[in-house]
Scaffold this motif. Structure first.
Motif, PDB file in Angstrom:
ATOM      1  N   TYR A   9      -5.563  -3.001  -6.099  1.00 24.78           N
ATOM      2  CA  TYR A   9      -6.063  -1.598  -6.181  1.00 24.78           C
ATOM      3  C   TYR A   9      -7.468  -1.655  -6.966  1.00 24.78           C
ATOM      4  N   GLN A  10      -7.450  -2.259  -7.871  1.00 22.69           N
ATOM      5  CA  GLN A  10      -8.832  -2.233  -9.020  1.00 22.69           C
ATOM      6  C   GLN A  10      -9.690  -3.428  -8.368  1.00 22.69           C
ATOM      7  N   GLY A  11      -9.249  -4.485  -8.141  1.00 17.09           N
ATOM      8  CA  GLY A  11     -10.096  -5.470  -7.711  1.00 17.09           C
ATOM      9  C   GLY A  11     -10.563  -5.294  -6.150  1.00 17.09           C
ATOM     10  N   LYS A  24       3.758  12.678   4.271  1.00 18.15           N
ATOM     11  CA  LYS A  24       4.831  13.683   4.788  1.00 18.15           C
ATOM     12  C   LYS A  24       5.337  14.065   3.370  1.00 18.15           C
ATOM     13  N   ARG A  25       5.229  13.393   2.120  1.00 18.78           N
ATOM     14  CA  ARG A  25       5.815  13.599   1.084  1.00 18.78           C
ATOM     15  C   ARG A  25       5.197  14.786   0.287  1.00 18.78           C
ATOM     16  N   GLY A  26       4.167  15.264   0.595  1.00 23.60           N
ATOM     17  CA  GLY A  26       3.478  16.637   0.127  1.00 23.60           C
ATOM     18  C   GLY A  26       2.251  16.298  -0.785  1.00 23.60           C
ATOM     19  N   ASP A  38       8.624  -2.119  -9.875  1.00 23.03           N
ATOM     20  CA  ASP A  38       7.956  -1.392  -8.636  1.00 23.03           C
ATOM     21  C   ASP A  38       6.282  -1.552  -9.180  1.00 23.03           C
ATOM     22  N   ARG A  39       5.695  -2.415  -8.527  1.00 26.87           N
ATOM     23  CA  ARG A  39       4.279  -2.830  -8.679  1.00 26.87           C
ATOM     24  C   ARG A  39       4.243  -3.519 -10.117  1.00 26.87           C
ATOM     25  N   PHE A  40       3.098  -4.486  -9.983  1.00 25.87           N
ATOM     26  CA  PHE A  40       2.896  -5.233 -11.479  1.00 25.87           C
ATOM     27  C   PHE A  40       1.402  -5.699 -11.271  1.00 25.87           C
ATOM     28  N   ALA A  86      -0.735  -5.501  -8.100  1.00 27.13           N
ATOM     29  CA  ALA A  86      -1.199  -4.235  -7.708  1.00 27.13           C
ATOM     30  C   ALA A  86      -2.766  -3.990  -8.322  1.00 27.13           C
ATOM     31  N   THR A  87      -2.958  -4.635  -9.469  1.00 31.10           N
ATOM     32  CA  THR A  87      -4.399  -4.319 -10.224  1.00 31.10           C
ATOM     33  C   THR A  87      -5.198  -5.240  -9.287  1.00 31.10           C
ATOM     34  N   TYR A  88      -4.913  -6.360  -8.929  1.00 33.40           N
ATOM     35  CA  TYR A  88      -5.928  -7.197  -8.096  1.00 33.40           C
ATOM     36  C   TYR A  88      -5.940  -6.399  -6.780  1.00 33.40           C
ATOM     37  N   PHE A 128      -4.696   8.421  -6.419  1.00 32.14           N
ATOM     38  CA  PHE A 128      -4.900   7.421  -5.609  1.00 32.14           C
ATOM     39  C   PHE A 128      -4.649   7.729  -4.196  1.00 32.14           C
ATOM     40  N   GLU A 129      -3.741   8.608  -4.113  1.00 31.23           N
ATOM     41  CA  GLU A 129      -3.717   8.867  -2.171  1.00 31.23           C
ATOM     42  C   GLU A 129      -4.594   9.638  -1.724  1.00 31.23           C
ATOM     43  N   GLN A 130      -5.473  10.219  -2.811  1.00 30.05           N
ATOM     44  CA  GLN A 130      -6.817  10.919  -2.155  1.00 30.05           C
ATOM     45  C   GLN A 130      -7.853  10.243  -1.623  1.00 30.05           C
ATOM     46  N   VAL A 184       0.903  -1.263   0.150  1.00 31.62           N
ATOM     47  CA  VAL A 184       0.005  -0.033   0.055  1.00 31.62           C
ATOM     48  C   VAL A 184       1.117   1.363   0.005  1.00 31.62           C
ATOM     49  N   GLU A 185       0.277   2.550  -0.275  1.00 32.96           N
ATOM     50  CA  GLU A 185       1.090   3.729  -0.391  1.00 32.96           C
ATOM     51  C   GLU A 185       1.751   3.947   0.834  1.00 32.96           C
ATOM     52  N   GLY A 186       3.106   4.581   0.914  1.00 29.84           N
ATOM     53  CA  GLY A 186       4.045   4.703   1.701  1.00 29.84           C
ATOM     54  C   GLY A 186       4.583   3.428   2.615  1.00 29.84           C
ATOM     55  N   VAL A 187       4.573   2.203   1.943  1.00 30.38           N
ATOM     56  CA  VAL A 187       4.970   1.288   2.512  1.00 30.38           C
ATOM     57  C   VAL A 187       6.588   1.222   2.530  1.00 30.38           C
ATOM     58  N   GLY A 188       7.003   1.921   1.684  1.00 33.59           N
ATOM     59  CA  GLY A 188       8.555   2.088   1.565  1.00 33.59           C
ATOM     60  C   GLY A 188       9.136   1.107   0.228  1.00 33.59           C
ATOM     61  N   LYS A 189       8.514   1.273  -0.559  1.00 35.97           N
ATOM     62  CA  LYS A 189       8.660   0.193  -1.986  1.00 35.97           C
ATOM     63  C   LYS A 189       9.974   1.241  -2.535  1.00 35.97           C
ATOM     64  N   THR A 190       9.824   2.547  -2.764  1.00 36.90           N
ATOM     65  CA  THR A 190      11.075   3.126  -3.391  1.00 36.90           C
ATOM     66  C   THR A 190      12.168   3.084  -2.619  1.00 36.90           C
ATOM     67  N   THR A 191      12.009   3.326  -1.157  1.00 41.29           N
ATOM     68  CA  THR A 191      13.379   3.260  -0.327  1.00 41.29           C
ATOM     69  C   THR A 191      13.886   1.721  -0.391  1.00 41.29           C
ATOM     70  N   ASN A 192      13.149   0.688  -0.500  1.00 44.15           N
ATOM     71  CA  ASN A 192      13.718  -0.611  -0.522  1.00 44.15           C
ATOM     72  C   ASN A 192      14.046  -1.098  -1.853  1.00 44.15           C
ATOM     73  N   GLU A 219       6.586  -2.550   8.916  1.00 43.70           N
ATOM     74  CA  GLU A 219       6.366  -1.617  10.052  1.00 43.70           C
ATOM     75  C   GLU A 219       7.686  -1.455  10.706  1.00 43.70           C
ATOM     76  N   GLN A 220       8.421  -2.552  10.798  1.00 39.21           N
ATOM     77  CA  GLN A 220       9.703  -2.396  11.573  1.00 39.21           C
ATOM     78  C   GLN A 220      10.508  -1.490  11.218  1.00 39.21           C
ATOM     79  N   PRO A 221      11.610  -1.057  12.039  1.00 40.20           N
ATOM     80  CA  PRO A 221      12.541  -0.008  11.605  1.00 40.20           C
ATOM     81  C   PRO A 221      13.339  -0.513  10.084  1.00 40.20           C
ATOM     82  N   LEU A 234       0.726   7.255 -19.720  1.00 38.58           N
ATOM     83  CA  LEU A 234      -0.407   6.671 -19.209  1.00 38.58           C
ATOM     84  C   LEU A 234      -0.511   6.551 -17.789  1.00 38.58           C
ATOM     85  N   ARG A 235       0.829   6.764 -17.180  1.00 35.40           N
ATOM     86  CA  ARG A 235       0.929   6.540 -15.736  1.00 35.40           C
ATOM     87  C   ARG A 235       0.415   7.987 -15.419  1.00 35.40           C
ATOM     88  N   SER A 236       1.094   9.151 -16.034  1.00 39.16           N
ATOM     89  CA  SER A 236       0.711  10.505 -15.930  1.00 39.16           C
ATOM     90  C   SER A 236      -0.691  10.680 -15.729  1.00 39.16           C
TER      91      SER A 236
END
Ligand code: T5A
Length: 218
Positions: A113-115, A157-159, A104-106, A109-111, A164-166, A20-28, A196-198, A58-60
């Motif tokens: 978010y959309q499902g 916190k990212r602004g 990063d997602r495939f 994610a459709t199952y 989707f985040e809305q 889900v959003e903010g889970v740390g995908k980009t970081t990891n 959720e861990q450090p 299309l992403r945009s």
């Protein structure tokens, strides 16, 4: 539900990172990229929706907040349109050359978010998955999981929030539950990580997972 289908092309693996959003995908994903480099594994890093110029457009379209209500079916078809282009232009060509793909997602994610999130159910997605992908699936899905409220607080916190985040919190509970259900249904393909861990501990768990995935290839 089908089990994994290994993309046994030159032993290259197709890895996806989900959550889900903010889970740390980009970081990891940055961490996983460094880990693959240290192992001397050739890889390419990409994302969905996106990964080619057309799919990024299309992403945009998909992520930009707009006044017009986006029809759920239109959203679903745009996700798969971007995916068809991405698979043929980027993912399959890399795997055929023996290059691992870190995405990063495939389709999971459709199952989710959309499902789950949009309450569309899973049957139409299964049909589109079969139409667009045939038997092609990720070899391993690293699912970063945490309570929705924690992820949304991190994402906030990212602004500015994307379309989707809305969404309301209930949407993300359905997304998380759909991901967890898929992990239960596909235990040989999903690797669940407690996000959720450090961060340091999250990355210890990810390294263990990557070692196991690599051991399957060697
Ligand atoms: N979508 C996508 C669909 O609806 N259907 C589909 O088929 C597909 C493919 C794409 C959107 O499209 C939707 C889902 C999405 O809404 P996205 O960019 O992939 O958008 O999704 P986001 O979830 O917005 O991804 P981000 O990359 O922006 O967020 P991340 O990767 O989850 O989070 P990240 O790494 O930026 O971390 C967030 C914050 O938390 C901190 C980080 O430092 C950062 O500040 N953090 C931690 N803090 C404490 N402890 C930890 N363990 C932490 N890990 C990270």
């Amino acid at each position: 539900m089908t089990e994994s289908k290994i993309n046994n092309l030159n032993n290259a693996r197709f890895l996806t990172v989900e959550g889900v959003e903010g889970v740390g995908k980009t970081t990891n994903i940055t961490f996983i990229s460094k880990w693959l480099e240290e192992q001397g594994i050739p890889y390419t890093h990409t994302r969905e929706p996106g990964g080619t110029p057309l799919a990024e457009e299309l992403r945009s379209l998909l992520l930009t907040p707009r006044d017009e209500q986006v029809d759920a079916t239109a959203e679903l078809l745009m996700m798969f349109a971007a995916r068809a282009q991405h698979i043929e232009q980027v993912i399959k060509p890399a795997l055929e050359k023996g290059i691992w793909v870190l995405c990063d997602r495939f389709t999971d994610a459709t199952y989710a978010y959309q499902g789950g999130g949009r309450n569309m159910g899973f049957e139409k997605i299964r049909q589109l998955e079969h139409f667009v992908q045939g038997d092609f699936r990720p070899d391993a899905v690293i699912l970063l999981d945490l309570p929705v409220a924690v992820g949304l607080a991190r994402a906030a916190k990212r602004g500015a929030l994307d379309r989707f985040e809305q969404e309301a919190e209930g949407f993300f509970h359905r997304v998380r539950n759909a991901y967890l259900d898929r992990a239960k249904e596909n235990p040989s393909r999903y690797w669940l990580v407690d996000a959720e861990q450090p961060l340091e501990q999250v990355q210890v768990q990810i390294s263990d997972t990557l070692r196991k995935i690599l051991a399957e290839v060697q």
